[in-house]
Design a protein around this motif. Structure first.
Motif, PDB file in Angstrom:
ATOM      1  N   ALA A 148       0.838  -1.200   0.000  1.00 38.21           N
ATOM      2  CA  ALA A 148       0.000   0.000   0.000  1.00 38.21           C
ATOM      3  C   ALA A 148       0.870   1.247   0.000  1.00 38.21           C
ATOM      4  CB  ALA A 148      -0.920   0.009   1.221  1.00 38.21           C
ATOM      5  N   VAL A 149       0.390   2.289  -0.663  1.00 39.72           N
ATOM      6  CA  VAL A 149       1.050   3.588  -0.605  1.00 39.72           C
ATOM      7  C   VAL A 149      -0.037   4.652  -0.525  1.00 39.72           C
ATOM      8  CG1 VAL A 149       1.205   3.699  -3.137  1.00 39.72           C
ATOM      9  CG2 VAL A 149       2.659   5.177  -1.735  1.00 39.72           C
ATOM     10  N   THR A 150       0.105   5.587   0.380  1.00 40.99           N
ATOM     11  CA  THR A 150      -0.893   6.644   0.540  1.00 40.99           C
ATOM     12  C   THR A 150      -0.594   7.765  -0.454  1.00 40.99           C
ATOM     13  OG1 THR A 150       0.446   7.637   2.310  1.00 40.99           O
ATOM     14  CG2 THR A 150      -1.292   6.119   2.968  1.00 40.99           C
ATOM     15  N   VAL A 151      -1.571   8.065  -1.302  1.00 44.92           N
ATOM     16  CA  VAL A 151      -1.385   9.080  -2.333  1.00 44.92           C
ATOM     17  C   VAL A 151      -2.762   9.547  -2.796  1.00 44.92           C
ATOM     18  CG1 VAL A 151      -1.301   7.346  -4.186  1.00 44.92           C
ATOM     19  CG2 VAL A 151      -0.214   9.590  -4.530  1.00 44.92           C
ATOM     20  N   ASP A 152      -2.873  10.807  -3.165  1.00 47.52           N
ATOM     21  CA  ASP A 152      -4.129  11.348  -3.672  1.00 47.52           C
ATOM     22  C   ASP A 152      -4.476  10.747  -5.040  1.00 47.52           C
ATOM     23  OD1 ASP A 152      -4.484  12.999  -1.469  1.00 47.52           O
ATOM     24  OD2 ASP A 152      -3.311  14.629  -2.361  1.00 47.52           O
ATOM     25  N   ASP A 153      -5.780  10.704  -5.339  1.00 44.78           N
ATOM     26  CA  ASP A 153      -6.279  10.191  -6.621  1.00 44.78           C
ATOM     27  C   ASP A 153      -5.857   8.741  -6.834  1.00 44.78           C
ATOM     28  OD1 ASP A 153      -7.699  10.381  -9.006  1.00 44.78           O
ATOM     29  OD2 ASP A 153      -5.922  10.970 -10.144  1.00 44.78           O
ATOM     30  N   ALA A 154      -5.857   7.954  -5.751  1.00 45.43           N
ATOM     31  CA  ALA A 154      -5.442   6.554  -5.847  1.00 45.43           C
ATOM     32  C   ALA A 154      -6.381   5.740  -6.725  1.00 45.43           C
ATOM     33  CB  ALA A 154      -5.370   5.937  -4.456  1.00 45.43           C
ATOM     34  N   ALA A 155      -7.659   6.137  -6.830  1.00 46.69           N
ATOM     35  CA  ALA A 155      -8.616   5.399  -7.651  1.00 46.69           C
ATOM     36  C   ALA A 155      -8.198   5.405  -9.118  1.00 46.69           C
ATOM     37  CB  ALA A 155     -10.014   5.991  -7.490  1.00 46.69           C
ATOM     38  N   THR A 156      -7.714   6.547  -9.624  1.00 50.14           N
ATOM     39  CA  THR A 156      -7.259   6.612 -11.019  1.00 50.14           C
ATOM     40  C   THR A 156      -6.031   5.740 -11.226  1.00 50.14           C
ATOM     41  OG1 THR A 156      -8.110   8.877 -11.200  1.00 50.14           O
ATOM     42  CG2 THR A 156      -6.508   8.158 -12.849  1.00 50.14           C
ATOM     43  N   ALA A 157      -5.110   5.778 -10.259  1.00 48.48           N
ATOM     44  CA  ALA A 157      -3.916   4.939 -10.363  1.00 48.48           C
ATOM     45  C   ALA A 157      -4.287   3.463 -10.394  1.00 48.48           C
ATOM     46  CB  ALA A 157      -2.982   5.221  -9.182  1.00 48.48           C
ATOM     47  N   ALA A 158      -5.236   3.069  -9.538  1.00 45.93           N
ATOM     48  CA  ALA A 158      -5.666   1.673  -9.503  1.00 45.93           C
ATOM     49  C   ALA A 158      -6.336   1.277 -10.816  1.00 45.93           C
ATOM     50  CB  ALA A 158      -6.623   1.457  -8.333  1.00 45.93           C
ATOM     51  N   ALA A 159      -7.179   2.170 -11.363  1.00 47.82           N
ATOM     52  CA  ALA A 159      -7.861   1.873 -12.625  1.00 47.82           C
ATOM     53  C   ALA A 159      -6.865   1.686 -13.756  1.00 47.82           C
ATOM     54  CB  ALA A 159      -8.840   2.997 -12.954  1.00 47.82           C
ATOM     55  N   LEU A 160      -5.850   2.552 -13.828  1.00 50.33           N
ATOM     56  CA  LEU A 160      -4.843   2.427 -14.884  1.00 50.33           C
ATOM     57  C   LEU A 160      -4.046   1.136 -14.719  1.00 50.33           C
ATOM     58  CD1 LEU A 160      -3.294   3.466 -17.301  1.00 50.33           C
ATOM     59  CD2 LEU A 160      -1.892   4.857 -15.727  1.00 50.33           C
ATOM     60  N   LEU A 161      -3.670   0.809 -13.490  1.00 46.83           N
ATOM     61  CA  LEU A 161      -2.926  -0.427 -13.261  1.00 46.83           C
ATOM     62  C   LEU A 161      -3.733  -1.650 -13.688  1.00 46.83           C
ATOM     63  CD1 LEU A 161      -1.144   0.152  -9.823  1.00 46.83           C
ATOM     64  CD2 LEU A 161      -0.041  -0.462 -11.985  1.00 46.83           C
ATOM     65  N   ASN A 162      -5.009  -1.683 -13.332  1.00 44.55           N
ATOM     66  CA  ASN A 162      -5.848  -2.827 -13.711  1.00 44.55           C
ATOM     67  C   ASN A 162      -5.994  -2.947 -15.228  1.00 44.55           C
ATOM     68  OD1 ASN A 162      -6.391  -3.829 -11.122  1.00 44.55           O
ATOM     69  ND2 ASN A 162      -7.982  -2.293 -10.801  1.00 44.55           N
ATOM     70  N   THR A 163      -6.112  -1.803 -15.894  1.00 45.70           N
ATOM     71  CA  THR A 163      -6.198  -1.822 -17.355  1.00 45.70           C
ATOM     72  C   THR A 163      -4.907  -2.361 -17.969  1.00 45.70           C
ATOM     73  OG1 THR A 163      -7.728   0.048 -17.386  1.00 45.70           O
ATOM     74  CG2 THR A 163      -6.496  -0.382 -19.412  1.00 45.70           C
ATOM     75  N   LEU A 164      -3.763  -1.876 -17.485  1.00 48.70           N
ATOM     76  CA  LEU A 164      -2.479  -2.322 -18.008  1.00 48.70           C
ATOM     77  C   LEU A 164      -2.241  -3.804 -17.727  1.00 48.70           C
ATOM     78  CD1 LEU A 164      -0.291   0.753 -16.988  1.00 48.70           C
ATOM     79  CD2 LEU A 164      -1.073   0.149 -19.286  1.00 48.70           C
ATOM     80  N   ILE A 165      -2.670  -4.251 -16.543  1.00 48.87           N
ATOM     81  CA  ILE A 165      -2.517  -5.673 -16.193  1.00 48.87           C
ATOM     82  C   ILE A 165      -3.319  -6.544 -17.151  1.00 48.87           C
ATOM     83  CG2 ILE A 165      -3.061  -7.414 -14.443  1.00 48.87           C
ATOM     84  CD1 ILE A 165      -2.463  -5.238 -12.327  1.00 48.87           C
ATOM     85  N   GLU A 166      -4.587  -6.185 -17.387  1.00 44.22           N
ATOM     86  CA  GLU A 166      -5.449  -6.978 -18.256  1.00 44.22           C
ATOM     87  C   GLU A 166      -4.984  -6.947 -19.710  1.00 44.22           C
ATOM     88  OE1 GLU A 166      -9.465  -5.776 -17.852  1.00 44.22           O
ATOM     89  OE2 GLU A 166      -9.733  -6.762 -15.912  1.00 44.22           O
ATOM     90  N   ARG A 167      -4.515  -5.788 -20.150  1.00 43.49           N
ATOM     91  CA  ARG A 167      -4.124  -5.654 -21.550  1.00 43.49           C
ATOM     92  C   ARG A 167      -2.810  -6.368 -21.857  1.00 43.49           C
ATOM     93  NH1 ARG A 167      -2.351   0.058 -24.084  1.00 43.49           N
ATOM     94  NH2 ARG A 167      -0.485  -0.524 -22.901  1.00 43.49           N
ATOM     95  N   ASP A 168      -1.858  -6.262 -20.929  1.00 45.02           N
ATOM     96  CA  ASP A 168      -0.531  -6.791 -21.186  1.00 45.02           C
ATOM     97  C   ASP A 168      -0.340  -8.229 -20.756  1.00 45.02           C
ATOM     98  OD1 ASP A 168      -0.044  -4.287 -22.098  1.00 45.02           O
ATOM     99  OD2 ASP A 168       1.204  -3.651 -20.414  1.00 45.02           O
ATOM    100  N   ARG A 169      -1.266  -8.757 -19.936  1.00 44.65           N
ATOM    101  CA  ARG A 169      -1.125 -10.137 -19.498  1.00 44.65           C
ATOM    102  C   ARG A 169      -1.665 -11.064 -20.582  1.00 44.65           C
ATOM    103  NH1 ARG A 169      -3.155 -10.794 -13.727  1.00 44.65           N
ATOM    104  NH2 ARG A 169      -1.137  -9.761 -13.412  1.00 44.65           N
ATOM    105  N   PRO A 170      -0.894 -12.049 -21.024  1.00 49.78           N
ATOM    106  CA  PRO A 170      -1.372 -12.931 -22.104  1.00 49.78           C
ATOM    107  C   PRO A 170      -2.540 -13.761 -21.662  1.00 49.78           C
ATOM    108  CG  PRO A 170       0.677 -13.770 -21.137  1.00 49.78           C
ATOM    109  CD  PRO A 170       0.450 -12.398 -20.572  1.00 49.78           C
TER     110      PRO A 170
END
Length: 322
Positions: A294-316
């Motif tokens: 965990a890391v405390t940072v503002d606008d964490a929801a956007t960061a999480a959404a981008l990470l999930n998108t990148l994970i789904e797109r780049d994972r075979p």
């Protein structure tokens, strides 16, 4: 009264009251106190440490009001009520009660003494101080628990939408985050070390080094991109913490109290670790190992959404794997 102001009043009030009680006690006993005062006692109850009356008030002010400020700052960043910070509020109330009673009892012990070296403090005073601390801590817990905004369960992560990102399209999210607590600790440690060095040789130099290391790390930049998550100091690219995308299973966001994550700074806790700058919005990563970061940072929801998108797109996909 606005919720933020009411919460600030609840958190800061015991420290201010304890300071006022000690100052009022000092003013009432001023003509009956020796100078210097006996301020430290051995196991036998006899004085073995002394402080001038002027310096005593400075120490009382710095300790009580400084502790209140350190407790107050992270509370102001929290938007979901004091309920998630019950432990921190109770700890603050207990600390204010313990310190307030100890300082006041010390003044009464010095009253009418012809010489500070003849002052004694019985050990049972410590028992009373601990009882006062327990009572104040219970009061703090009760007041925090009754915060009207504390009904939200901070343990449940909010649903995280994916960001619309075309195949091959690049995206980067970055935010800087600072920690008033770490900054205050770093600056205070440096100042204390400088004072000790001026007084005489000892551990002061080490305190200066620790403070100078802690202060720059009180502000960092958190970045999410195709390589994963990176956290680096604001003033230099190193040291840097990086978690590659292939090590992350999913990302969520929610509000979290600093103490619920183990305190400020880099914390290792059961089941994972955290980089804590303040209470409030936080990004939570579930790693491939089953652990959590965990890391405390503002606008964490956007960061999480981008990470999930990148994970789904780049994972075979399952059929594409070796």
């Amino acid at each position: 009264m606005r919720p933020v102001r009411r919460r600030a009043l609840v958190v800061a009030l015991p420290f201010v009251l304890a300071w006022a009680v000690v100052v009022a006690t000092f003013a009432g006993l001023r003509d009956r106190l020796p100078d210097p005062l006996a301020t430290h006692f051995g196991a036998d109850g006899k004085a073995d440490g002394f402080t001038g009356t002027g310096a005593f008030l400075s120490v009382v002010t710095a300790v009580l009001l400084g502790s209140g400020l350190l407790t107050l700052v992270p509370t102001l960043r929290l938007t979901k009520g004091l309920g998630v910070q019950r432990f921190a509020v109770a700890l603050g109330y207990g600390m204010s009660g313990l310190l307030g009673y100890a300082f006041a009892a010390l003044l009464f012990a010095n009253a009418d003494a012809t010489r500070a070296s003849r002052v004694s403090q019985p050990l049972w005073q410590l028992g009373i101080a601990l009882a006062v601390a327990a009572a104040m801590g219970a009061l703090g817990w009760l007041l925090a628990s009754r915060d009207a905004a504390s009904g939200t369960d901070p343990g449940k992560g909010a649903a995280v939408p994916r960001l619309p990102l075309a195949k091959g399209e690049a995206a980067t999210w970055t935010r800087s985050v600072g920690s008033p607590v770490l900054l205050a600790v770093g600056a205070g440690t440096t100042l204390l070390g400088a004072v000790l060095v001026a007084v005489g040789p000892g551990t002061g130099a080490w305190l200066i080094v620790i403070g100078l290391i802690c202060t720059p790390l009180a502000r960092c930049r958190v970045t999410v991109d195709r390589r994963g998550l990176a956290v680096a100091s604001w003033f230099a690219p190193r040291p840097r913490m990086r978690i590659p995308l292939d090590r992350i299973e999913r990302a969520t966001s929610r509000e979290a109290a600093a103490l619920s994550l183990g305190g400020w700074g880099y914390r290792i806790r059961g089941g994972g670790s955290a980089l804590v700058f303040r209470s409030g919005d936080a990004l939570f990563l579930t790693l491939a190992t089953g652990r959590e970061f965990a890391v405390t940072v503002d606008d964490a929801a956007t960061a999480a959404a981008l990470l999930n998108t990148l994970i789904e797109r780049d994972r075979p996909a399952a059929g594409e794997r070796g």
